[in-house]
Each structure stands twice: as structure tokens, then as C-alpha cells.
Design a protein around this motif. Structure first.
Motif, PDB file in Angstrom:
ATOM      1  N   VAL A   1       0.842  -1.199   0.000  1.00 45.91           N
ATOM      2  CA  VAL A   1       0.000   0.000   0.000  1.00 45.91           C
ATOM      3  C   VAL A   1       0.878   1.250   0.000  1.00 45.91           C
ATOM      4  CG1 VAL A   1      -1.593   1.366   1.393  1.00 45.91           C
ATOM      5  CG2 VAL A   1      -2.027  -1.066   1.050  1.00 45.91           C
TER       6      VAL A   1
ATOM      7  N   VAL B   1       1.037   3.973  -2.988  1.00 48.07           N
ATOM      8  CA  VAL B   1       0.790   5.398  -2.732  1.00 48.07           C
ATOM      9  C   VAL B   1       1.976   6.240  -3.212  1.00 48.07           C
ATOM     10  CG1 VAL B   1       0.568   7.105  -0.891  1.00 48.07           C
ATOM     11  CG2 VAL B   1      -0.815   5.030  -0.829  1.00 48.07           C
TER      12      VAL B   1
ATOM     13  N   THR C   1      -7.431   6.400  -0.947  1.00 51.12           N
ATOM     14  CA  THR C   1      -6.971   5.010  -0.844  1.00 51.12           C
ATOM     15  C   THR C   1      -8.077   4.070  -0.386  1.00 51.12           C
ATOM     16  OG1 THR C   1      -6.191   5.449   1.421  1.00 51.12           O
ATOM     17  CG2 THR C   1      -4.593   5.695  -0.370  1.00 51.12           C
TER      18      THR C   1
ATOM     19  N   PHE D   1      -8.099   2.650  -6.336  1.00 56.37           N
ATOM     20  CA  PHE D   1      -6.879   2.328  -5.604  1.00 56.37           C
ATOM     21  C   PHE D   1      -6.719   0.820  -5.461  1.00 56.37           C
ATOM     22  CE2 PHE D   1      -4.450   1.483  -1.709  1.00 56.37           C
ATOM     23  CZ  PHE D   1      -3.269   2.133  -2.048  1.00 56.37           C
TER      24      PHE D   1
ATOM     25  N   TYR E   1      -0.652   8.837   3.012  1.00 59.34           N
ATOM     26  CA  TYR E   1      -1.522   7.709   3.349  1.00 59.34           C
ATOM     27  C   TYR E   1      -2.155   7.982   4.696  1.00 59.34           C
ATOM     28  CZ  TYR E   1      -3.233   3.001   4.270  1.00 59.34           C
ATOM     29  OH  TYR E   1      -4.041   1.924   4.555  1.00 59.34           O
TER      30      TYR E   1
END
Length: 555
Positions: free
Chosen positions: A381, A385, A516, A521, A398
């Protein structure tokens, strides 16, 4: 061969049950780890308090990431040393009705590392190697605490993302205790009781002897099996009391037992996605991760099922369960870093075996181990990002916190460490005489045997192409080292990232904030996971299962 309707219904039942239980388990675990009352609190809170009292733990004291990592490493080292010594002296200890001997130092080392790292790689057959005491006090205990360690690291990084301007990530000992007592113990007790009702063995008898119709003696092993099977499945541990794992009728005797053991492979790991969403204050974050994992797993399942139905045979499969149940188990066990089997992976069609291997190579982030799958995918993740931020020319964020060079450095270490270990270990083994000596096959399948072994070790999965003879000094040491790297060179970067994020401020979302918690995403995250896996391992896979598949269809 077409997929039978009854097999399709079983697949839908497995995936549907996991989906329905995910938010239920997530809410329960959230209450447990936040010290809230649950329907089991009256039973298990006293046990938790007694544990703190006897251990001298102050449950209100918190740790920064370095203190958290230090406590985790010390605890795991003590567990490793105890388990290794227990194996090397089991012949002199009680609960050994078959008088099984002591293990060699290298097998004891490999097995101790394996169970401490939640890998449960087994270079032996349990019924002919391990005493009941070793199975319970050694392997069984590590099945609980290694899974609880995964929970603890997930809790630490979730706190790192959700807290602001602090260095405190919680208390490792409290997280470990609550994971064990409130989550793993009660669910394991329930599952073990149900499995006993289905016919899974649970006793301390010596092995039975029977005469076959040809007049030969057959040894029928016994032992405390159900209690081990329950926690090995629920804790994403894997392995088995018997060498045949859940293909053995004493471990997996009925269709209901097979269904329960199958869903248990990913049940708690799936619940961790919802738990994470609640901990960071956004259910959608957890649902996006669940959706990404489920989508990737379903794609792998479909490809594996197609390959097996088109090119597979019943060789290596338990006839009581059939081909479809074997494929479902193979995909779920390699997605969940469990590693237990109800059939022989080495006997599957080349592409189906290759998909099982690829599931591990992706970093065990498609549900993965309990806690471990979640903190593994969170590294992806952060990477996703960061890449998205580069594409749009913005500082990546994030959950309202900026992703900077320090976090990316740790993230890259955590993502690449197992990849390097897999490729380096395999490369050395295909040229070293000691590595080639263990091969059961030549050609591309022989490469697949070696590649799978190091993938399983570094990915903390524990499954294997059983045709490889791995119980040698070379493989016990090499795979043991791979398991250590695959576990702790991910945990330490994850905790470092958690510690860094915890100290940051949380900025309110703006017009340019990249969401996100969206389907977009989820697609980008899945692409990053697949691209990293494809770019890293495609050349090796091309020489192994892909080449083997091409040779198969060319016949």
C-alpha cells in the motif's frame, strides 16, 4: 473435464462463509484489542489478568518501535532455543510411547526456526519423528504464539497509522497475550471439539498394530491430533501431525471436516482486514484491502482450476475429496501462508503448481498469515501510494500522513528481502552438488522443486513439492536461514515504518488527496502486487512451471 455443479457450490460456500464472517470476526477482534467487553470476556479476562500477574507485565505501559521489536525478538529467540532443545532431547522426556529418538541438530534447527517463524515447513513425517510432548509443548505452543506475534505486528502498524505525534505503539506482551487468550484459544477449542466429533483422533495412546490381508504388520498412529489441526489451520501455521497432512483420514476424515479446515485457512486472516479498518477509523480502508485480496485469490483459483481440469489427473489427490477440493485447498493454503495440504502439490498440473508457487512469491499478501498478510500488504500500500504520488507530481500521503524517504527505504527492504532470498537460495542450490542431490525430478520440474522450497521458506508458507528430499544438512540450514529472513526482515521494517508514521501529524484531506479507499486504488494496488511479482520471478517461473506446461501441451 468440466467443473461439477456440486464442486461449484462448495467453492461458493467456502468463499461466501469467509465473506460473511469477516466483519463479525473483525468487530470481535477490535473489541478484544481495545480492551472492550465481549461475550467471552467473563471466561477469558481472568486468565489474561493472571498472565499479567505471573509475568510481571504492566498492561498500561507502552513501547516505541525499537522496544517493541526488541521484546518480539527476545521472545522468539527464547521460543526457538526451547523448541530446538526439546527436539534434541525428546527421547529422554515423557509422553513418548513409541520411543522416538532425538532429532539431529540440523533438523531440530530447521524445525525450531520453522515453527517460530509461523512457517511450519516440515522436512520429516510427524508420526515417525515427533513425540507427543514435542508435538504439544513445542510445536503446538509455537502454533499459538507465532500466530499471535503476527497479530501483534499488525496492531503496532495500525496504531502507527492512526496515532499522531507519539512514539508509542502499544505493548507487545499485552498484544501477544490478548491474541492468544481471546482469539486463538477459544476458536481453536471450538474447532477441535467439532473435529473430534467428525472423527479426528485425539488421544495419548501408543500406536496400534494390525495385520493386513497379506499378513504384513501395519502401524496405525495415534495422538493428540485434533488440537493440533485446529490451531495449525486457524493460526495460518500449516504443517500437520501426520506426514500426509490433511490428506490423512485421521486429520481430515469427512466432507464437513474438510470444509471447516478449508475455511479456517483464511478465516482469521480475512477478519484482520476489517479489524484494520476499524483500528484506523475507516471501514472502507479495510474493505478495499479485503476486496483486493479476494479478487486476486479468485483469479488465481479460476486459473488453477482451469489448468487442473484441463491437464490434471487424480495422481496425488485424495479420492474422498476429489480434484476440485484439492485445487481450492492448494490456492487458499498458499494464499494464506498456511502450507498444509490435502493433496500432493508436486503432482498437480504444471500451471496449477506454478500458481501455488506464485501465490507465495507475491509476498503472502493475499490474506496471508493472521496479521502477517495484513502488515505485508500494507508495505505494498505504501509503495502504491508512493508510485501514485510520483505519477501526479504530489507528495504521497496515506491516511493523512506524508510518505517520505525514510518510510520508503524501510518498505523496499521489507518487500525485496524475501525476493532476494528466494532467487539467491535457488540459484545457489541449482549449482551446488548438495542442492542437486535432493532432487526427485530432473528438468523444469526439478527447478520447480528447488524454487518452491525457497519460496515456501522465505514466504513463511511451509508447503512443498514433496518430491524434493529436504531433510539434509544443506537444505535444513539453507531453508532455515531463508525462513528467518522472510519473517524478521519484514517485521523489523514494518515496525520501523509504524514508529515513523506514529510521530507524524495528520493533515486533513484536500482536493488533491489521493483516495486510498476506492475501487481505483484497489486496482492500482493489485497491479503493483502483480507487477512486482511478475518482474521479479517471471524469468525463474519461465524455466520451471511455464516451460513444463509448454512441454506438456507439446506432447
Amino acid at each position: 473435464m468440466a467443473l461439477a455443479s456440486v464442486d461449484l457450490l462448495q467453492i461458493i460456500a467456502v468463499l461466501g462463509f469467509v465473506t460473511v464472517m469477516t466483519p463479525i470476526l473483525g468487530v470481535y477482534m477490535f473489541k478484544v484489542f481495545n480492551g472492550q467487553l465481549t461475550w467471552l470476556s467473563r471466561i477469558f479476562w481472568p486468565l489474561e489478568k493472571i498472565t499479567y500477574l505471573l509475568s510481571g507485565i504492566d498492561e498500561k505501559e507502552e513501547m516505541d518501535w525499537k522496544q517493541y521489536a526488541k521484546a518480539l525478538l527476545i521472545f522468539n529467540f527464547v521460543g526457538f532455543a526451547f523448541l530446538m532443545l526439546l527436539q534434541m532431547f525428546q527421547a529422554q522426556l515423557p509422553l513418548n510411547p513409541e520411543k522416538l529418538g532425538n532429532l539431529s541438530w540440523h533438523l531440530a534447527f530447521n524445525t525450531a526456526v520453522s515453527f517460530v517463524t509461523n512457517t511450519n515447513w516440515q522436512a520429516y513425517s510427524g508420526e515417525s519423528t515427533m513425540s507427543y510432548l514435542t508435538q504439544m509443548l513445542g510445536l503446538g505452543v509455537q502454533n499459538f504464539v507465532s500466530a499471535a506475534t503476527g497479530f501483534a505486528v499488525l496492531l503496532a502498524i495500525a496504531r502507527g497509522f492512526s496515532r499522531k505525534q507519539t512514539s508509542q505503539l502499544g505493548n507487545f506482551w499485552v498484544d501477544l497475550t490478548r491474541s492468544t487468550i481471546h482469539v486463538l484459544l477459544p476458536f481453536s477449542i471450538v474447532l477441535a471439539v467439532v473435529l473430534v466429533g467428525q472423527g479426528v483422533v485425539q488421544n495419548f495412546h501408543g500406536y496400534d498394530r494390525a495385520k493386513t490381508v497379506e499378513g504384513a504388520e501395519q502401524v496405525i498412529p495415534q495422538g493428540p491430533v485434533a488440537s493440533q489441526v485446529a490451531i495449525k489451520q486457524l493460526g495460518s501455521n500449516g504443517g500437520g501431525f501426520f506426514g500426509a497432512n490433511s490428506a490423512h483420514p485421521f486429520e481430515n476424515p469427512t466432507p464437513l471436516a474438510n470444509f471447516l479446515e478449508t475455511v479456517s485457512l483464511i478465516l482469521l486472516a480475512s477478519g484482520c482486514t476489517y479489524l484494520y479498518g476499524l483500528m484506523v477509523g475507516s471501514r472502507r480502508q479495510g474493505l478495499v484491502l479485503f476486496g483486493t485480496m479476494m479478487a486476486l485469490m479468485v483469479v488465481m483459483l479460476a486459473l488453477s482450476m482451469w489448468s487442473e481440469l484441463r491437464y490434471g489427473t487424480m495422481e496425488g489427490k485424495e479420492t474422498r475429496f476429489g480434484m476440485a477440493n484439492t485445487v481450492v485447498w492448494s490456492v487458499l493454503t498458499t494464499s494464506a501462508s498456511n502450507g498444509s495440504v490435502n493433496g500432493m502439490l508436486s503432482s498437480m498440473s504444471p500451471l496449477a503448481g506454478g500458481i501455488a508457487m506464485l501465490n507465495i512469491m507475491l509476498g503472502e499478501v493475499v490474506f496471508g498469515g493472521v496479521g502477517a498478510g495484513m502488515y505485508g500488504i500494507l508495505l505494498y500500500v505504501i509503495l502504491a501510494v508512493f508510485l501514485c504520488g510520483l505519477m501526479v507530481g504530489r507528495t504521497p500521503e496515506y491516511l493523512g500522513k506524508k510518505v517520505e524517504a525514510k518510510e520508503i527505504t524501510w518498505t523496499i527492504i521489507g518487500v525485496l528481502a524475501p525476493c532476494v532470498t528466494i532467487l539467491m537460495g535457488s540459484a545457489i542450490s541449482v549449482v551446488a552438488p548438495a542442492g542437486l542431490a535432493g532432487l526427485g525430478h530432473q528438468g523444469p520440474h526439478g527447478l520447480s522443486e528447488i524454487l518452491y522450497a525457497f519460496s515456501s521458506g522465505a514466504g513463511n508458507n511451509g508447503s512443498a513439492f514433496g518430491s524434493l528430499n529436504a531433510n539434509t544438512v544443506y537444505y535444513n540450514v539453507m531453508i532455515g536461514i531463508s525462513m528467518l529472513i522472510g519473517r524478521f526482515l519484514i517485521i523489523i521494517p514494518v515496525l520501523a515504518v509504524a514508529g515513523s508514521f506514529a510521530q507524524k501529524k495528520i493533515a486533513p484531506p484536500s482536493v488533491g488527496t489521493f483516495q486510498t479507499d476506492s475501487i481505483l486504488f484497489a486496482g492500482l494496488l493489485a497491479a503493483v502486487i502483480l507487477i512486482v511479482g511478475a518482474l521479479t520471478f517471471f524469468p525463474a517461473l519461465s524455466l520451471g512451471p511455464i516451460l513444463e506446461h509448454l512441454l506438456l501441451i507439446a506432447k
